[in-house]
Design an enzyme around this catalytic site. Structure first.
Site, PDB file in Angstrom:
ATOM      1  CE  LYS A 190      -1.783   2.799   2.902  1.00 42.15           C
ATOM      2  NZ  LYS A 190      -1.606   4.054   2.124  1.00 42.15           N
ATOM      3  CD  GLU A 266      13.836   0.532   8.177  1.00 45.16           C
ATOM      4  OE1 GLU A 266      14.435   1.508   8.672  1.00 45.16           O
ATOM      5  OE2 GLU A 266      14.393  -0.538   7.903  1.00 45.16           O
ATOM      6  CB  CYS A 300      13.738   8.808   7.040  1.00 45.12           C
ATOM      7  SG  CYS A 300      14.674   7.774   5.931  1.00 45.12           S
ATOM      8  CD  GLU A 397      11.002  12.910  10.556  1.00 40.04           C
ATOM      9  OE1 GLU A 397       9.908  12.488  10.933  1.00 40.04           O
ATOM     10  OE2 GLU A 397      11.778  12.254   9.837  1.00 40.04           O
TER      11      GLU A 397
HETATM   12  P1  NAD Z   1       3.051   8.591   7.431  1.00 38.02           P
HETATM   13  O1  NAD Z   1       3.425   7.813   8.635  1.00 38.02           O
HETATM   14  O2  NAD Z   1       2.009   9.644   7.566  1.00 38.02           O
HETATM   15  O3  NAD Z   1       2.495   7.608   6.297  1.00 38.02           O
HETATM   16  C1  NAD Z   1       3.208   6.475   5.897  1.00 38.02           C
HETATM   17  C2  NAD Z   1       2.227   5.416   5.430  1.00 38.02           C
HETATM   18  O4  NAD Z   1       1.379   5.068   6.513  1.00 38.02           O
HETATM   19  C3  NAD Z   1       1.327   5.873   4.286  1.00 38.02           C
HETATM   20  O5  NAD Z   1       1.163   4.801   3.383  1.00 38.02           O
HETATM   21  C4  NAD Z   1       0.019   6.189   4.980  1.00 38.02           C
HETATM   22  O6  NAD Z   1      -1.108   6.016   4.164  1.00 38.02           O
HETATM   23  C5  NAD Z   1       0.014   5.167   6.116  1.00 38.02           C
HETATM   24  N1  NAD Z   1      -0.795   5.595   7.256  1.00 38.02           N
HETATM   25  C6  NAD Z   1      -1.001   6.866   7.704  1.00 38.02           C
HETATM   26  N2  NAD Z   1      -1.821   6.849   8.766  1.00 38.02           N
HETATM   27  C7  NAD Z   1      -2.146   5.558   8.999  1.00 38.02           C
HETATM   28  C8  NAD Z   1      -2.966   4.896   9.962  1.00 38.02           C
HETATM   29  N3  NAD Z   1      -3.625   5.576  10.907  1.00 38.02           N
HETATM   30  N4  NAD Z   1      -3.044   3.557   9.917  1.00 38.02           N
HETATM   31  C9  NAD Z   1      -2.379   2.858   8.959  1.00 38.02           C
HETATM   32  N5  NAD Z   1      -1.614   3.419   8.021  1.00 38.02           N
HETATM   33  C10 NAD Z   1      -1.491   4.751   8.043  1.00 38.02           C
HETATM   34  O7  NAD Z   1       4.408   9.134   6.853  1.00 38.02           O
HETATM   35  P2  NAD Z   1       4.648  10.027   5.558  1.00 38.02           P
HETATM   36  O8  NAD Z   1       4.193  11.411   5.838  1.00 38.02           O
HETATM   37  O9  NAD Z   1       4.127   9.320   4.358  1.00 38.02           O
HETATM   38  O10 NAD Z   1       6.257   9.978   5.487  1.00 38.02           O
HETATM   39  C11 NAD Z   1       7.049  10.763   6.288  1.00 38.02           C
HETATM   40  C12 NAD Z   1       7.582   9.979   7.472  1.00 38.02           C
HETATM   41  O11 NAD Z   1       8.196   8.779   7.041  1.00 38.02           O
HETATM   42  C13 NAD Z   1       8.679  10.741   8.192  1.00 38.02           C
HETATM   43  O12 NAD Z   1       8.500  10.625   9.580  1.00 38.02           O
HETATM   44  C14 NAD Z   1       9.947  10.027   7.755  1.00 38.02           C
HETATM   45  O13 NAD Z   1      11.026  10.143   8.620  1.00 38.02           O
HETATM   46  C15 NAD Z   1       9.475   8.633   7.632  1.00 38.02           C
HETATM   47  N6  NAD Z   1      10.374   7.854   6.771  1.00 38.02           N
HETATM   48  C16 NAD Z   1      11.194   6.932   7.347  1.00 38.02           C
HETATM   49  C17 NAD Z   1      12.077   6.212   6.565  1.00 38.02           C
HETATM   50  C18 NAD Z   1      12.989   5.167   7.174  1.00 38.02           C
HETATM   51  O14 NAD Z   1      13.489   4.339   6.438  1.00 38.02           O
HETATM   52  N7  NAD Z   1      13.224   5.171   8.465  1.00 38.02           N
HETATM   53  C19 NAD Z   1      12.116   6.427   5.194  1.00 38.02           C
HETATM   54  C20 NAD Z   1      11.275   7.373   4.631  1.00 38.02           C
HETATM   55  C21 NAD Z   1      10.394   8.084   5.436  1.00 38.02           C
END
Ligand code: NAD
Length: 493
Positions: A190, A266, A300, A397
C-alpha cells in the site's frame, strides 16, 4: 535521459496516462468505483483520480496473496527460478525507467533528474540484488550425536503487507517487496495516498514481467482506512512499515489487537551531523547542505541538526548558506532543477509552522524561510543558526528543507547533543582523526554512522534505526530475516 529537455519532459507529462487502478491477483481492479484525487506538487493542480481501497479491496488483495502463498507457484519455485523472475522484473523496471521517474516527479515533486538518476536506479538495483541472492542462501545442519540429524531451515513467513511513505515511493517499496519476494513470501503493497501512481504502475509491470498472479498486489488508499485494514488483517503474517513514528505506534496496536503479526518499523529521524575542528570544512559544509536539502529535505535520514565546533562554526555555516543559495528551486520537470516542490500544501504549511516556531524561539535565520510566490508547493532552502538544544527545531522532525545549526566546545558535549533525541536513525561525523572517528561513532546511538561522507552505501549494508526510529533492517542479507522464520527439524534415526 541526459538529452531530454524541460520541453521534452513537459510533452511526456502531457501524454502520460497514469495507472489509477489496483493490481490484485495479476489483474487491474477498479474496486467499488470510489476514488480520491492526487494533486501534483509542481503546480497544485489535480493529477489523477485513483481507485480508493477500503477494507473490501484490502480483503481481496490479501486473499489473493494468501492463495498465492498457500497453493500458488511462487513459494514453491526453485530459488534460482524465483531469482530469475525478480531479475526479469528489474529489467522491466529499467525498460520503464523514464515513465516511472516522470510519474514520481509528478506525484511527489522531486526533480525528475533525481527520480531517474537516483531513485529508479536504486529500485531496479534492489530487485536485481535480491534476485541474485535468492539461490545463494544456505541453511544449517547443526552437529548432533550419530543417532540424529538436525536441520535449521529458513522458511518464508507467508503474506507480507508493506505500507510505505511518499518521499521515495518506489525505493521504500522495493526495499521491502524485493527481499520478501526473494524469500518466497507473497506481498500486498500500500503506497502513500500522496504518491500511489508509481506503485500502481509497478504492480502492473510485475504482471507484465511474468510474476505469477497474487505474488505481488498493490492497493491504493488512505492510511486510516486501507493502511489500518492491512494492519488489523488476520491473514497478514508480517507488516513492514516505513513512515512516521506516530503511525508506527498505530501498527504495533493493530498487531496487538489482531493476530500478533510481526511488525517491522522504519520511522522518523532527527539526525545529527558533527563537524570537529580538524575536519575538512569545505567537504563537510558541502555534504551537510547537500544532505539536508536533497529531496526537498523530505528524507528520513536528513542531517537536520548540524553540530559544529564553535571555533569553525562561522566558516562552516557561511559555506552551507552559500550552497543553499546556489540550489535551483523550480519545476521538477526541468532537468536543471536541483530542488523541487514539497509533497502537499498541508505539508508545506507544517514546515512553515516549524519555521515560524524557530523564529519565535529566538533562532537566527541565515537564509531562506519563505514560500516561493508561484503555483505549487515551493519553499526556499532554509538555515537557522544559534539553535539551542531545547528549541523545537533541535528536537522535532521537520521533514523539509530546514537546517538547525548548534555549536559545541568539547567532544563529550558533541556526543551528548547528538544523542539528545528520541530518534536514532543516522548520524554524520567529520574529522581527520581516526581515533576520534572510532570513539565517537561507537558512542552515537544510530543505525548508521557516516564518517566523512553522508548517505553513502550499497545494497549490501543494512539500513534502519534504533530507539524511536524503529527496528529491523532493510537492504542486505539481513532484510531476509524480516521475511523468514527459522524452522528446526530434529530427526531421530
Ligand atoms: P506517514 O506515517 O504519515 O504515512 C506512511 C504510510 O502510513 C502511508 O502509506 C500512509 O497512508 C500510512 N498511514 C497513515 N496513517 C495511517 C494509519 N492511521 N493507519 C495505517 N496506516 C497509516 O508518513 P509520511 O508522511 O508518508 O512519510 C514521512 C515519514 O516517514 C517521516 O517521519 C519520515 O522520517 C518517515 N520515513 C522513514 C524512513 C525510514 O526508512 N526510516 C524512510 C522514509 C520516510
Amino acid at each position: 535521459m541526459a538529452d531530454l529537455t524541460h520541453a521534452d519532459w513537459l510533452e511526456r507529462a502531457a501524454r502520460l496516462r497514469p495507472v489509477t487502478v489496483h493490481h490484485i491477483d495479476g489483474a487491474d481492479h477498479a474496486g467499488t468505483g470510489d476514488t480520491f484525487t492526487v494533486i501534483a506538487p509542481r503546480d497544485g493542480e489535480p493529477l489523477a483520480r485513483v481507485a480508493r481501497a477500503g477494507p473490501a479491496e484490502v480483503d481481496l488483495a490479501v486473499a489473493a496473496a494468501r492463495r498465492a502463498f498457500d497453493t500458488g507457484p511462487w513459494p514453491r519455485l526453485a530459488p534460482a527460478e524465483r531469482g530469475r523472475a525478480l531479475i526479469r522484473f528489474a529489467d522491466a523496471i529499467e525498460a520503464h525507467r523514464e515513465e516511472l521517474a516522470l510519474t514520481i516527479a509528478l506525484e511527489m515533486g522531486k526533480p525528475v533528474a533525481e527520480a531517474y538518476g537516483i531513485e529508479l536506479r536504486a529500485v531496479a538495483a534492489t530487485f536485481r540484488w535480491y534476485g541474485e541472492v535468492a539461490d545463494k542462501l544456505i541453511d544449517e545442519a547443526p552437529q548432533t550425536a550419530a543417532d540424529a540429524v538436525a536441520l535449521v531451515t529458513r522458511e518464508p513467513v507467508g503474506v507480507v503487507a508493506a505500507v510505505v511513505p511518499w518521499n521515495f515511493p518506489l525505493t521504500m517499496a522495493a526495499w521491502k517487496v524485493a527481499p520478501a519476494l526473494a524469500a518466497g513470501c507473497t506481498v500486498v503493497l500500500k503506497p502513500a495516498e500522496q504518491s500511489p501512481l508509481s506503485a500502481l504502475r509497478l504492480g502492473r509491470l510485475a504482471g507484465e514481467a511474468g510474476l505469477p498472479p497474487g505474488a505481488f498486489n498493490v492497493v491504493a488508499g488512505e492510511g486510516p482506512t486501507a493502511g489500518r485494514a492491512l494492519g488489523l488483517h488476520p491473514e497478514v503474517d508480517v507488516l513492514a512499515f516505513t513512515g512516521s513514528t506516530a503511525v508506527g505506534r498505530h501498527f504495533l496496536r493493530y498487531a496487538a489487537d489482531s493476530n500478533l503479526k510481526r511488525v517491522w518499523l522504519e520511522l522518523g529521524g532527527k539526525s545529527p551531523n558533527i563537524v570537529l575542528p580538524d575536519a575538512d570544512v569545505a567537504a563537510a559544509a558541502a555534504s551537510a547542505a547537500w544532505g539536508v536539502f536533497f529531496n526537498q529535505g523530505e528524507m528520513c535520514t536528513a542531517p537536520s541538526r548540524l553540530l559544529v565546533h564553535s571555533s569553525i562554526a562561522d566558516d562552516v555555516v557561511d559555506a552551507v548558506v552559500a550552497h543553499a543559495e546556489s540550489l535551483r528551486l523550480g519545476d521538477p520537470l526541468d532537468p536543471a532543477t536541483t530542488m523541487g516542490a514539497l509533497v502537499t500544501a498541508d505539508h508545506l504549511a507544517r514546515v512553515q509552522g516549524h519555521i515560524a516556531r524557530a523564529h519565535a524561539d529566538g533562532a537566527r535565520l541565515r537564509t531562506g524561510g519563505q514560500r516561493v510566490d508561484r503555483p505549487g508547493h515551493y519553499l526556499e532552502p532554509t538555515v537557522f543558526d544559534r539553535v539551542a538544544p531545547d528549541m523545537a527545531l533541535a528536537r522535532d522532525e521537520v521533514f523539509g528543507p530546514v537546517l538547525a545549526v548548534l555549536t559545541f566546545d568539547t567532544e563529550d558535549e558533541a556526543v551528548r547533543l547528538a544523542n539528545a533525541t528520541e530518534y536514532g536513525l543516522a548520524a554524520g561525523l567529520w574529522t581527520s582523526n581516526l581515533s576520534a572517528a572510532h570513539r565517537i561513532s561507537r558512542a552515537l546511538r544510530a543505525g548508521t554512522v557516516w564518517v566523512n561522507c553522508y548517505e553513502e552505501g550499497g545494497l549490501n549494508v543494512p539500513f534502519g534505526g534504533v530507539r524511536q526510529s524503529g527496528h529491523g533492517r532493510d537492504k542486505s542479507l539481513h532484510a531476509l530475516e524480516k521475511y523468514t522464520d527459522l524452522k528446526t527439524t530434529w530427526m531421530q534415526l
